[in-house]
Design an enzyme around this catalytic site. Structure first.
Site, PDB file in Angstrom:
ATOM      1  N   ASP A  44       0.853  -1.184   0.000  1.00  0.00           N
ATOM      2  CA  ASP A  44       0.000   0.000   0.000  1.00  0.00           C
ATOM      3  C   ASP A  44       0.892   1.238   0.000  1.00  0.00           C
ATOM      4  O   ASP A  44       2.109   1.155   0.158  1.00  0.00           O
ATOM      5  CB  ASP A  44      -0.960  -0.001   1.196  1.00  0.00           C
ATOM      6  N   ASP A  46       1.354   5.115   1.677  1.00  0.00           N
ATOM      7  CA  ASP A  46       0.992   6.032   2.755  1.00  0.00           C
ATOM      8  C   ASP A  46       1.533   7.416   2.447  1.00  0.00           C
ATOM      9  O   ASP A  46       2.577   7.579   1.797  1.00  0.00           O
ATOM     10  CB  ASP A  46       1.551   5.550   4.091  1.00  0.00           C
ATOM     11  N   ASP A 152      10.415   4.137  13.725  1.00  0.00           N
ATOM     12  CA  ASP A 152      11.140   3.076  14.419  1.00  0.00           C
ATOM     13  C   ASP A 152      12.496   2.750  13.806  1.00  0.00           C
ATOM     14  O   ASP A 152      13.511   2.746  14.485  1.00  0.00           O
ATOM     15  CB  ASP A 152      10.261   1.815  14.498  1.00  0.00           C
TER      16      ASP A 152
END
Length: 517
Positions: A44, A46, A152
């Site tokens: 996907d 983002d 992260d």
């Protein structure tokens, strides 16, 4: 490594370009940039932007804001969703510097938090004392650079500018991507204490993208892996599913075993591995397990389809039940109970939802009717209307591929007489397969508990007489003589009296009633 605009989803480009047109900053971010640079097809796309969630909603009519504490905007294009998030800063940087310790490496507070799809923490409260590094809220808006640094891993902190067609790197992610390394942004000791689920994410990226975990990152992963027990089980279970559903299940399990993380996720399964050298039967099951994992990965890549959580569970739990579920195996007295007792400890450990647990049991039980055998079995087309059928058929093909058997093909054009010739009836299916998970455990055939349905009489035979169940003392009704009422001649009736008004009654209105007469 470069990214071409034709590689980007057109709807994601449309979202970015419209935000830019309204004077907002907007970039593609996270996993889609990483996958494109690695030559992989992103799952996907983002978008990260300077626009607030309310600004995004005003810009797009096909937009919905989700989340109460971590607010995101979902822009819908049919069934496709382009997740659009506002730039965020590290919420701990906004705290009182007196309460925030100067040496963060000496703290070890941990709790459960939620993480968004890009690795940012999504908590549900304010930050606690200064000795607690846990991120409990993440709705502090910031700049693009601050947003990149709060993520992260360095390989997930890359932005792609559509206007200049360049990758923006605030966290030295490009060198790590070229070296194929998974490295935390900042101190790994702090990052894993902020959110221990990042340990599983590191395993996922290493397995899915064929990367190596950087030594310092790996050392602190091992140091803080016990902190997973303090995280919300729903988050751990969802990340566990993600490890296995993207075509890298075998490599993910190898890393879970090498790191010892399997002891904290599924200790029952880890205990079986320790018996491999002692028990030859367990050794055969483990060999079968690895075959199933490899076949699952190949099927996911070939189909370009994500398996359901129930099917993932069924694949994991099948090896100990394989012999009992074989079509040629001797029928057990209660196969439903055998399967339920074998899988329930894993369901309890992972806190599996009731729906997934029901579907997993049904998928396993259906294998007895889908796998090829020497004895005549129920026609597969008769199960096609069950909600678990497609997953069960997919798993049957995975088993056939792993065991070197011919693929299981569904003959949907099989005539109805084939089922009768096979001698199979509805009672051949275990009762568990007659329950739909959507109906909360209720039987699909509600008439089944009241005995067999009466068969209609053939058209060339008279219908059977209905038995008389009335009491003998009750009188039997009989038809009397037919009576025809004569119709009078209207001329003989004369003029009819006019009807009295309804409000003129006798005795209620006194003298007004007599006057009206």
């Amino acid at each position: 490594m470069e990214i071409r605009l034709e590689q980007i989803d057109p709807d994601a480009l449309r979202v970015v370009q419209r935000l830019l047109r309204y004077q907002h900053k907007a970039y593609l971010v996270g996993g889609c940039v990483r996958d494109l640079l690695l030559g992989r097809k992103p799952k996907d796309f983002d978008v990260a932007t300077s626009a607030t969630p309310n600004d995004i909603r005003r810009t797009f009519r096909n937009c919905r804001i989700i989340g109460r504490r971590f607010r995101l905007a979902h822009v819908f294009f049919g069934r496709k969703i382009i997740e659009t998030a506002t730039f965020r800063a590290n919420p701990r940087a906004e705290e009182d510097p007196i309460e925030a310790p100067a040496d963060e490496s000496g703290t070890n507070g941990t709790s459960a938090v939620a993480v968004d799809g890009n690795g940012g923490a999504n908590g549900n409260g304010s930050a606690g004392s200064g000795s607690d590094l846990l991120i409990r809220h993440d709705n502090v808006f910031g700049t693009a650079e601050e947003d990149a640094r709060r993520r992260d891993f360095t390989i997930n902190g890359l932005f792609f500018d559509v206007q200049s067609a360049q990758v923006i790197d605030h966290v030295a992610g490009l060198p790590d991507l070229e070296a194929r390394l998974v490295r935390t942004i900042g101190d790994p000791d702090v990052r894993f204490r902020e959110d221990p689920v990042r340990i599983l994410r590191a395993v996922k990226f290493a397995a899915r993208c064929d990367l190596t975990i950087e030594p310092e990152t790996f050392r602190f992963m091992m140091e803080h892996k016990a902190e997973l027990a303090k995280c919300a089980q729903a988050r751990v279970t969802e990340e566990f599913y993600r490890l296995l559903r993207a075509g890298a299940a075998r490599r993910s399990f190898e890393l879970l075993m090498e790191t010892g993380l399997l002891e904290y996720l599924l200790p029952e399964l880890a205990q079986a591995w320790r018996k491999e050298e002692e028990d030859p039967e367990v050794k055969g099951r483990i060999r079968l397990f690895w075959s199933y994992m490899r076949a699952l990965d190949e099927a996911v890549v070939a189909r370009q389809q994500t398996p359901s959580d129930a099917m993932i569970l069924a694949t994991l739990l099948l090896p100990p039940l394989r012999q009992a579920l074989a079509p040629d195996a001797a029928p057990a007295q209660n196969m439903v109970k055998i399967v339920a007792e074998a899988v329930q400890p894993f369901f309890d450990r992972l806190k599996v939802s009731r729906r997934d647990a029901d579907l997993c049991r049904q998928i396993l039980l259906a294998l007895r009717y889908l796998l090829p055998g020497s004895r005549a079995r129920r026609q597969r087309t008769s199960l096609a209307h069950r909600p678990f059928f497609q997953d069960a058929l997919w798993l049957a093909n995975i088993v056939a591929q792993a065991e070197g058997a011919p693929p299981v093909v569904l003959d949907e054009a099989a005539p109805a007489e084939a089922t009768a010739e096979a001698g199979s009836t509805e009672e051949d299916v275990p009762p568990e397969l007659l329950v739909d998970a959507e109906d909360n455990g209720r039987r699909r055939d509600r008439h089944r508990g009241r005995g067999p349905r009466p068969e209609p009489a053939p058209s060339n035979q008279p219908a059977a007489p209905i038995p008389d169940t009335r009491r003998e003392s009750a009188p039997i009704w009989q038809a009397g003589p037919r009576v025809r009422t004569p119709i009078p001649n209207l001329d003989d009736l004369g003029p009819l009296p006019l009807p009295r008004p309804a409000f003129l009654g006798r005795g209620s209105f006194g003298r007004w009633a007599s006057a009206a007469d």
